[in-house]
Design an enzyme around this catalytic site. Sequence first.
Site, PDB file in Angstrom:
ATOM      1  N   GLU A 192       0.830  -1.211   0.000  1.00 22.58           N
ATOM      2  CA  GLU A 192       0.000   0.000   0.000  1.00 22.58           C
ATOM      3  C   GLU A 192       0.862   1.257   0.000  1.00 22.58           C
ATOM      4  O   GLU A 192       0.509   2.253  -0.641  1.00 22.58           O
ATOM      5  CB  GLU A 192      -0.946  -0.014   1.204  1.00 22.58           C
ATOM      6  CG  GLU A 192      -1.878  -1.225   1.265  1.00 22.58           C
ATOM      7  CD  GLU A 192      -2.656  -1.480  -0.027  1.00 22.58           C
ATOM      8  OE1 GLU A 192      -2.888  -0.524  -0.804  1.00 22.58           O
ATOM      9  OE2 GLU A 192      -3.027  -2.642  -0.266  1.00 22.58           O
TER      10      GLU A 192
ATOM     11  N   GLU B 296      29.513  12.661  12.197  1.00 20.46           N
ATOM     12  CA  GLU B 296      29.732  11.999  10.910  1.00 20.46           C
ATOM     13  C   GLU B 296      29.546  12.992   9.762  1.00 20.46           C
ATOM     14  O   GLU B 296      28.743  13.921   9.850  1.00 20.46           O
ATOM     15  CB  GLU B 296      28.757  10.837  10.725  1.00 20.46           C
ATOM     16  CG  GLU B 296      28.895   9.734  11.758  1.00 20.46           C
ATOM     17  CD  GLU B 296      27.868   8.623  11.562  1.00 20.46           C
ATOM     18  OE1 GLU B 296      28.024   7.582  12.204  1.00 20.46           O
ATOM     19  OE2 GLU B 296      26.911   8.814  10.769  1.00 20.46           O
TER      20      GLU B 296
END
Length: 613
Positions: A337, A416
Amino acid sequence: MIQVLLVTLCLAAFPYQGSSIILDSGNVNDYEVVYPRKVTALPKGAVQPKYEDTMQYEFKVNGEPVVLHLEKNKGLFSEDYSETHYSPDGREITTYPSIEDHCYYRGRIQNDADSTASISACNGLKGHFKLQGEMYLIEPLKLPDSEAHAVYKYENIEKEDEAPKMCGVTQTNWKSDEPIKKASQLVVTPEEQRYLNTKKYIELVIVADNVMVKKYTSNSTAIRTRIYACVNTLNLIYRAFNIYIALIGLEIWSNRDLINVQSASSVTLDLFGTWRETVLLRHKRHDNAQLLTGINFDGDTVGLAYVGSMCDPKRSAGIIQDHNKLDVMVAIAMAHELGHDLGINHDGNQCNCGGNPCIMSATLNFEPVYRFSDCSRDEHWRYLIDNRPPCILNKPSITDIVSPPVCGNYFVEVGEECDCGLPAHCQNPCCDAATCKLRPETQCEDGECCEQCQFTRAGTECRAARSECDIAESCTGQSAECPTDDFQRNGQPCLNNNGYCYNGTCPILTNQCISFFGSSATVAPDVCFDFNLQGQGNFYCRRERARIFPCAPQDKKCGRLFCVKGPIGNTISCQSTSSQSDLDIGMVDLGTKCGDGRVCNSNRQCVDVNTAY
């Protein structure tokens, strides 16, 4: 120095048992008892967390050794993840539980490139893995003081209901070989390819209805565990499209349903979409919502969604029946869906995903499937290029990930510069997978304005104008991201004064007729629009729950659209269209010109363009 600690639970693996056993997934006729052996690598003197970021288990399947590598699904929850339930007197209670150290993992089997795994390690190992092309399930055996697990194939579960399960979306299948041919020859520009390569993010809310609450005897922990497992698998499936799904909210209708959930799936979807737009979005930011219900939909339908609706306030939604004991089967229905929301149609007979049943088959198969077909891929790409749904480009902030930062989870977190997964999986030449830092002499790893690890030259178009009401965006030369999508002001005349700009488009009645009835279609005479004055059947202006409201005379061209297909003769033929699965299909688009200096507003009233926006 890294010291390897081997925690041996048991080295034995018993052969298949002769008798059947009742497990969480049902009655299993053929299974194997195993005692997984956990291998943990920790720095000397380190304290072992409850749920490690990476784990490795060894056991045997069919007498052959199997090494299961697991890594925590660190992006499973957003920072502002919330849970909402309701007290017996109907008061809304929202909490923000701490779920940093959750126990949901994705993984693979060593030396099997096509393997996958979705595992909960909350209480033993529970989930599923694909080994040598076959689906296996694993779950702990409920034995006192034992680490025994059952491993079995999906095909060995006795099926309680053999009737095929269907998606309720209709009229989306490929109609002939021609669309497939066109899809397989999809040609994109360099700018479009950069856009397709960019990571997408979906912030998801799942709502469990009151029948679900009763089905699980008001055990919110059981409901929560089931939904977490489904979203974990959902992430695994959508990795193929470079889409990352974060659960941002769970709502449990513990006291009563907040809409009239009923067996007519199209009505339930319409009501849920309206509730999402008018209630949920006002107190919870998110991109898509899915209703998980314990009710049985009419016929064999187990799910329904709008097609091509991602980011739409009402239509970015779907409904799923909790139709199977296995989390993975419910997750696959949810993936199907969600695929419709992302612009993917049902597969035709000539669509291929490697010989197995595919995710977007109109019939949900009796076995777990993970792959999208070639048709689904191209259909999704075409939808993205044509519609550019803005909400899925919003990267979660580096502080928005709940769990502590870990290099190798595909999410860029505090400290990061990039994250392309574990070194063994990283395919990004810009990123050092071992450190999650950009390699020397590189500026970026991903984005619409990142090319060969460098910022794209300033002035390079990164988002083309889709109409005269849209504005093309260009790279700045200082960022990997394309600037925010912008468009001409709403209400600006367009298409030779036949319409007015609305959110980057120029909606006019003629083009809407052509889209429904073909190039020869024209707008019907005014007398046809008089049907909207009746407020009966499909002819109306507004709809609230089960009530429909007729158009006022001045608003009749803001209700149902009427067209004439072909030349008008002596007889007037008023043609309209409607859909049970999407009650808004066939209505005049918002922002459409309905008179000189007038447009249709969100209440389907024909108002002055100068006051509409």
